[in-house]
Design an enzyme around this catalytic site. Structure first.
Site, mmCIF file in Angstrom:
data_model
loop_
_atom_site.group_PDB
_atom_site.id
_atom_site.type_symbol
_atom_site.label_atom_id
_atom_site.label_comp_id
_atom_site.label_asym_id
_atom_site.label_seq_id
_atom_site.Cartn_x
_atom_site.Cartn_y
_atom_site.Cartn_z
ATOM 1 N N ASN A 184 -7.928 -10.994 9.743
ATOM 2 C CA ASN A 184 -7.297 -9.690 9.481
ATOM 3 C C ASN A 184 -7.276 -8.862 10.758
ATOM 4 O O ASN A 184 -8.307 -8.702 11.426
ATOM 5 C CB ASN A 184 -8.082 -8.924 8.420
ATOM 6 C CG ASN A 184 -7.842 -9.428 7.029
ATOM 7 O OD1 ASN A 184 -7.825 -10.629 6.795
ATOM 8 N ND2 ASN A 184 -7.661 -8.518 6.087
ATOM 9 N N GLN A 198 1.595 3.717 11.342
ATOM 10 C CA GLN A 198 1.973 4.409 10.101
ATOM 11 C C GLN A 198 1.189 5.711 9.954
ATOM 12 O O GLN A 198 1.743 6.749 9.557
ATOM 13 C CB GLN A 198 1.715 3.500 8.893
ATOM 14 C CG GLN A 198 2.665 2.314 8.784
ATOM 15 C CD GLN A 198 2.177 1.261 7.792
ATOM 16 O OE1 GLN A 198 1.114 1.394 7.204
ATOM 17 N NE2 GLN A 198 2.955 0.205 7.614
ATOM 18 N N ALA A 226 -4.733 -7.783 -1.789
ATOM 19 C CA ALA A 226 -5.897 -8.476 -2.370
ATOM 20 C C ALA A 226 -7.076 -7.520 -2.551
ATOM 21 O O ALA A 226 -6.957 -6.311 -2.365
ATOM 22 C CB ALA A 226 -6.296 -9.639 -1.473
ATOM 23 N N GLY A 246 7.792 -7.004 7.032
ATOM 24 C CA GLY A 246 8.477 -5.823 7.549
ATOM 25 C C GLY A 246 8.231 -5.557 9.013
ATOM 26 O O GLY A 246 9.110 -5.056 9.723
ATOM 27 N N ASP A 277 -0.306 -11.004 -1.549
ATOM 28 C CA ASP A 277 0.961 -10.868 -0.827
ATOM 29 C C ASP A 277 1.006 -11.697 0.451
ATOM 30 O O ASP A 277 2.058 -12.247 0.801
ATOM 31 C CB ASP A 277 1.291 -9.400 -0.546
ATOM 32 C CG ASP A 277 0.161 -8.611 0.098
ATOM 33 O OD1 ASP A 277 -0.844 -9.212 0.534
ATOM 34 O OD2 ASP A 277 0.272 -7.364 0.139
ATOM 35 N N THR A 278 -0.124 -11.846 1.122
ATOM 36 C CA THR A 278 -0.130 -12.683 2.318
ATOM 37 C C THR A 278 0.097 -14.143 1.960
ATOM 38 O O THR A 278 0.787 -14.874 2.683
ATOM 39 C CB THR A 278 -1.455 -12.542 3.092
ATOM 40 O OG1 THR A 278 -1.711 -11.162 3.336
ATOM 41 C CG2 THR A 278 -1.396 -13.279 4.409
ATOM 42 N N ALA A 334 0.809 -1.220 0.000
ATOM 43 C CA ALA A 334 0.000 0.000 0.000
ATOM 44 C C ALA A 334 0.842 1.270 0.000
ATOM 45 O O ALA A 334 0.366 2.331 -0.404
ATOM 46 C CB ALA A 334 -0.923 0.001 1.218
ATOM 47 N N SER A 335 2.105 1.192 0.441
ATOM 48 C CA SER A 335 2.928 2.394 0.514
ATOM 49 C C SER A 335 4.156 2.350 -0.381
ATOM 50 O O SER A 335 4.766 3.395 -0.630
ATOM 51 C CB SER A 335 3.366 2.653 1.964
ATOM 52 O OG SER A 335 4.108 1.556 2.464
#
Length: 484
Positions: free
Chosen positions: A298, A306, A80, A404, A239-240, A12-13
């Site tokens: 989730n 952030q 996703a 991360g 990505d997960t 997302a970033s």
């Protein structure tokens, strides 16, 4: 030299193009290109600049080629649920909405008046979150019904980027399952759910398993980048899903947390778990690579800190925020998964207001706000762990944190203390590594996921955190249970 693969990992970033080399059962990574990503706002809605993202991928390929490097394949993973609409000419016909857009705030209640939650869950096994593709498309079509006539295909974000690379359309399995359109029993798109939003299943392309060779770099890009014969392989494009491939675990009795903007916490399962209890706890059954199910939940994750960092004009680094949190007094907690934290105007004010409304001391210093976030996340991890144990009947006493967020040793230790589990942190680049491992399995360089995980253990630092059983969290835990 071993064989090289390219992983495109977009969050997302930020996004990265990373090259891997497999030599003597060790993986080495080299960052080729890094770029920023963020939502943009237009006329009150949030979107992704998908053309810019593809341009950055091409830029990364050119940098790679200009350095006289070679690779056998490329794989793309992203977040996703977000999608791209294609018209009959094969071109995009709508801006790409971002999942944090508020158009779906009331969509679950609206849609489940037509088909019940129980029926939807029994079909899909997917948790109810307002930004699932099902509710996004429902709102998209409802607000613009004429668009139905123009839609020829619907692709998820990484599938669309693959399409631009090789001119082939397919939706990869791990991402398909997150849409809440995929029927886990029939193993295809669910006609009833698709029909309810006014479409037919024909708009969704065929579903490809992780590890499928989608195609090869198209002629135009071969000429533009001077890269020949590059295979486009679909990894776990969610990505997960890729991050879970990279969990360096040998035994089966573990939970994982893919820690980043979101914290995705769950287990691997051979079969979907669609019990009433799983529905009540709002767990999800997402597809995993190589016929596994990612049974998970989730959690809002590091998005909270952030946003605090952003609101404070990036005055404090993440390391400084952790330091201030460790020094601060513990005065309040939040429910990280409250929808009010999904995309507030000001995260600092939202946390303060939440604490005030729940009759807690309002955190005022930066350290108090940061501590509130980290302790609340650790409490959420404890809650999810207890639910996982109850639903799955697994004895889970190890938690692997990858991504991360695993660099936050303070949160890692809180997780160990609050859950009373051993915590293993690493690898940091889990998503890119999982992406790469699927490519190597497809290329025949690695036999299976078990071998891949052993290579990961031998290639990257994995840090261990033991729980301090003298830590007393009874008061915080009781307060947390009140809040949820």
């Amino acid at each position: 030299m071993g064989r090289n693969c390219l992983a495109v990992d977009i969050g997302a970033s930020s996004g990265r193009v990373i090259m891997s080399t497999l030599t003597d059962n060790k993986i080495n990574l080299k960052e080729i290109h890094r770029f920023k990503n963020q939502m943009y706002k237009e006329k009150g809605s949030f979107y992704w600049d998908i053309d810019k993202l593809f341009g950055e991928i091409v830029k990364g390929l050119k940098i790679f080629s200009n350095n006289d490097l070679e690779a056998d394949s490329i794989g793309i993973d992203t977040w996703a649920v977000d999608y791209v609409l294609l018209g009959k000419d094969g071109k995009r016909i709508s801006p790409v909405y971002a999942y944090r857009d508020n158009r779906t705030n009331n969509s679950i209640d609206d849609f489940t008046e037509k088909i019940s939650k129980e029926d939807i869950y029994s079909k899909t096994g997917i948790q109810f979150i307002q930004f699932n593709t099902l509710y996004q498309l429902y709102e998209h079509v409802k607000s613009n019904p004429s668009i139905i006539e123009n839609i020829s295909s619907i692709l998820m974000i990484p599938d669309y980027l693959n399409y631009l690379l090789c001119n082939e359309k397919a939706v990869e399995y791990t991402n398909a399952t997150t849409t809440q359109f995929y029927n886990i029993h029939d193993k295809t798109w669910d006609d009833e759910l698709v029909k309810e939003i006014g479409l037919t299943s024909s708009v969704f392309p065929s579903i490809a398993k992780a590890g499928t060779v989608i195609g090869s770099l198209n002629d135009k890009l071969e000429s533009e980048t001077n890269i020949k014969g590059l295979k486009v392989i679909a990894p776990a494009t969610h990505d997960t899903g890729s991050a879970v491939v990279a969990v360096p675990a040998i035994d089966y009795e573990f939970a994982y947390i893919s820690s980043g903007t979101w914290s995705l916490m769950g287990i691997e399962s051979d079969i979907p778990i669609c019990s009433q209890e799983a529905l009540n706890y709002n767990f999800t059954n997402e597809g995993g690579a190589y016929d596994t199910i990612r049974f998970l939940k989730n959690i809002m994750g590091l998005w909270l800190i952030q946003e605090v960092k952003r609101i404070l004009n990036d005055k404090y680094s993440f390391a400084k925020l952790v330091e201030l949190a460790k020094e601060a007094e513990s005065i309040s907690i939040i429910n990280p998964n409250d929808n009010r934290f999904l995309n507030p105007e000001n995260m600092v004010n939202e946390i303060k207001n939440y604490c005030k409304e729940t009759n807690q001391i309002v955190p005022n210093t930066v350290g108090e706000i940061a501590k509130c976030i980290f302790e609340s996340l650790a409490l959420q991890y404890k809650q999810v762990l207890l639910q996982l144990r109850k639903i799955s009947n697994k004895t889970i006493n190890k938690i692997h944190i990858v991504g991360g967020g695993c660099q936050n040793d303070y949160l890692n230790q809180l997780c160990a203390d609050y859950t009373e589990c051993e915590v293993f942190a690493g690898p940091i680049e889990a998503t890119a590594i999982g992406n790469i491992m699927v490519q190597y399995i497809t290329l025949g360089e690695i036999d299976n996921i078990s071998e891949a995980r052993k290579i990961i253990m031998d290639s990257f630092e994995i840090r261990r955190f033991k729980p301090d059983f003298d830590v007393n969290i009874d008061d915080k835990w009781n307060k947390f249970k009140e809040l949820i």
